[in-house]
Design a protein around this motif. Structure first.
Motif, PDB file in Angstrom:
ATOM      1  N   TRP A 145      16.140  17.017  21.481  1.00 28.37           N
ATOM      2  CA  TRP A 145      15.147  16.436  20.581  1.00 28.37           C
ATOM      3  C   TRP A 145      15.377  14.947  20.341  1.00 28.37           C
ATOM      4  O   TRP A 145      14.852  14.381  19.388  1.00 28.37           O
ATOM      5  CB  TRP A 145      15.182  17.176  19.244  1.00 28.37           C
ATOM      6  CG  TRP A 145      14.880  18.623  19.375  1.00 28.37           C
ATOM      7  CD1 TRP A 145      15.772  19.654  19.364  1.00 28.37           C
ATOM      8  CD2 TRP A 145      13.588  19.221  19.558  1.00 28.37           C
ATOM      9  NE1 TRP A 145      15.125  20.857  19.522  1.00 28.37           N
ATOM     10  CE2 TRP A 145      13.779  20.622  19.644  1.00 28.37           C
ATOM     11  CE3 TRP A 145      12.298  18.706  19.656  1.00 28.37           C
ATOM     12  CZ2 TRP A 145      12.720  21.508  19.819  1.00 28.37           C
ATOM     13  CZ3 TRP A 145      11.245  19.591  19.821  1.00 28.37           C
ATOM     14  CH2 TRP A 145      11.462  20.979  19.905  1.00 28.37           C
TER      15      TRP A 145
ATOM     16  N   GLU B 184      13.190  11.095  23.329  1.00 31.24           N
ATOM     17  CA  GLU B 184      12.003  10.263  23.129  1.00 31.24           C
ATOM     18  C   GLU B 184      12.337   9.007  22.319  1.00 31.24           C
ATOM     19  O   GLU B 184      12.074   7.884  22.752  1.00 31.24           O
ATOM     20  CB  GLU B 184      10.888  11.055  22.415  1.00 31.24           C
ATOM     21  CG  GLU B 184      10.415  12.281  23.176  1.00 31.24           C
ATOM     22  CD  GLU B 184      11.033  13.563  22.651  1.00 31.24           C
ATOM     23  OE1 GLU B 184      10.401  14.624  22.806  1.00 31.24           O
ATOM     24  OE2 GLU B 184      12.144  13.495  22.096  1.00 31.24           O
TER      25      GLU B 184
ATOM     26  N   ARG C 238       6.251  11.868  19.996  1.00 29.59           N
ATOM     27  CA  ARG C 238       6.713  12.743  21.082  1.00 29.59           C
ATOM     28  C   ARG C 238       5.556  13.246  21.943  1.00 29.59           C
ATOM     29  O   ARG C 238       5.784  13.921  22.954  1.00 29.59           O
ATOM     30  CB  ARG C 238       7.477  13.937  20.508  1.00 29.59           C
ATOM     31  CG  ARG C 238       8.672  13.560  19.668  1.00 29.59           C
ATOM     32  CD  ARG C 238       9.291  14.802  19.005  1.00 29.59           C
ATOM     33  NE  ARG C 238      10.304  14.424  18.059  1.00 29.59           N
ATOM     34  CZ  ARG C 238      11.581  14.140  18.350  1.00 29.59           C
ATOM     35  NH1 ARG C 238      11.975  14.207  19.610  1.00 29.59           N
ATOM     36  NH2 ARG C 238      12.442  13.801  17.414  1.00 29.59           N
TER      37      ARG C 238
END
Length: 471
Positions: free
Chosen positions: A233, A236, A431
């Motif tokens: 996660w 990005e 994202r």
């Protein structure tokens, strides 16, 4: 996204833990196994600290209350007493009293503590969600009365501290910018078996950039045969910050919306290309939406961009996930950027409204700064990391190289420091390109909303924020 948290950024001398102490008898039993420095090491630290002119004054109140989801003191990750804490203990007789909370309820418990008069003294700001909103809300106090940023202890970081002022006051006490916020974790065995060049060698030659990064991903990925690309996660925002222009920056004491900057368009196009070429692992087919860092150790995934906190544990823990041949490099350089920028964290703290011992907080933070300036103590901290976490000399050198990049060109992203609503909006929508949405669609839908959030905070107002209200 709930999984897309920014975790604690740690420097060589301070590690963090997500573990929790048990209650009652179990807590007592667990503390028997917590580590302490060898007597001769403590004696050496005491000798250095007691004779240091930079560490001035004494403390009447020796207990400092710390509210967090991680403990500064030794814990079950296998870390020892941090060297800076030992200096605080030996020079001032200081003690850090841990008030444990979960990550998710930090602000709720902080508000309860302030309203009840518990007197919690300080709070971690390295998650980059405490400032400037905590200053606007009045839950943190300026530190200028207790810390002189022009003094010999702090002058090396005066510039970065001055760059994060609010209403001409310092609310953050930044120990240093940190380079361990997001690294590319990989397994050298996997790279070699795929016939690819070690990213560490590319980095050493100055060839580790977006192009090399994307080329390796496209060469490796074959999802039909369980060969996946980017997981986690963090990739990005990790890539976004390599442009040197964070989504939300700060100029002249005011927040700035950089979503319209050309650099954001370029990095979002890169994320879209990675998606379009099947290089995004998480969310693909049977891979699902749960990150699988263990796939690095198993050779199924090539890159796992994440904070180096993943290596701040005993070697049996991190090797079980990433394998015996695990290594890391900085996020790749933006080939169009004027410098090598990487995601920059902060080793930073704030003083809590109603805290009963701000002097103690300041002395502890002085000790942290002092350890960074004292070569002998700094070396002790380095050795402590290799002893506690099983790091190799090569890992230490790579981490120090990342630290040098952060020191030279810090990029502080205030996306999460506006409000939790604004942070969530950006966290979700920035994202989108990595999930197959063109950047112009995302920009058109969120930019004006972000402008409104920022305008409110810049005007000294508190945006509606259901998660972290200070009631």
């Amino acid at each position: 996204m709930k999984n897309a948290r920014t975790f604690v950024s740690a420097i060589l001398l301070t590690a963090f833990s997500l573990s929790m102490f048990a209650c009652g008898k179990k807590e007592t039993d667990s503390k028997k196994h917590l580590r302490d420095l060898a007597p001769e090491v403590r004696e050496k630290i005491k000798s250095i600290a007691e004779n240091e002119e930079l560490l001035t004054g004494e403390l009447e109140n020796k207990t400092v209350k710390w509210l967090s989801d991680w403990d500064i003191n030794p814990d079950s990750t296998g870390k020892n007493v941090p060297i800076d804490l030992a200096v605080f203990q030996e020079r001032y007789g200081g003690k850090i009293e841990f008030h444990q909370v979960t990550y998710e309820n930090r602000y709720e418990k902080l508000a309860e503590s302030i309203n009840s008069g518990d007197g919690v003294d300080f709070f971690y700001a390295g998650n980059l969600d405490a400032f400037p909103k905590g200053a606007v809300r009045g839950i943190f106090e300026p530190v200028d009365k207790y810390i002189d940023f022009s003094s010999p202890l702090w002058e090396d970081v005066q510039e970065v501290n001055d760059g994060a002022m609010w209403n001409n006051q310092h609310y953050l006490a930044i120990i240093r910018a940190t380079g361990d916020q997001c690294a590319v974790i990989y397994n050298r065995k996997t790279i070699k078996e795929a016939g690819l060049e070690d990213p560490a060698d590319l980095y050493e030659r100055g060839e580790w950039d977006w192009d090399a990064f994307q080329s390796m991903l496209e060469t490796f990925v074959d999802t039909d045969n369980q060969r996946y690309g980017l997981d986690g996660w963090f990739f990005e925002f990790g890539l976004m910050n390599t442009t040197g222009v964070p989504p939300i920056g700060m100029e002249d004491g005011k927040l700035v919306n950089n979503l319209g900057d050309y650099s954001m368009e370029r990095v979002q196009n890169l994320l879209y290309d990675l998606y379009d070429n099947d290089c995004i692992a998480i969310g693909v087919g049977d891979y699902g939406w749960t990150e699988k860092p263990e796939y690095i150790g198993e050779g199924k995934s090539i890159f796992y961009p994440c904070g180096l906190y993943k290596f701040y544990s005993s070697p049996d823990q991190w090797k079980a996930t990433f394998g015996e041949d695990a290594f890391f490099v900085p996020m790749p350089k933006d080939p169009e950027a004027d410098e090598y920028y990487i995601p920059t964290g902060l080793e930073a703290y704030v003083m809590v409204k109603g805290g009963q011992n701000p002097e103690g907080v300041a002395k502890y933070l002085d000790c942290k700064r002092y350890v960074l300036l004292n070569d002998e103590l700094h070396s002790m901290g380095d050795q402590q990391m290799t002893d506690d976490y099983g790091w190799t000399e090569e890992m230490m050198k790579m981490k120090e190289s990342m630290q040098e990049l952060a020191d030279a060109n810090p990029v502080i992203d205030y996306s999460r420091g506006v409000s939790s609503d604004c942070g969530e909006l950006l966290d979700n929508n920035l994202r989108n390109s990595a999930r197959g949405t063109q950047w112009n669609e995302t920009y058109d839908s969120i930019s004006s909303v972000v402008d409104e959030y920022i305008s409110e905070v810049n005007a000294g107002e508190c945006p509606d924020d259901t998660e972290e209200k200070d009631e």
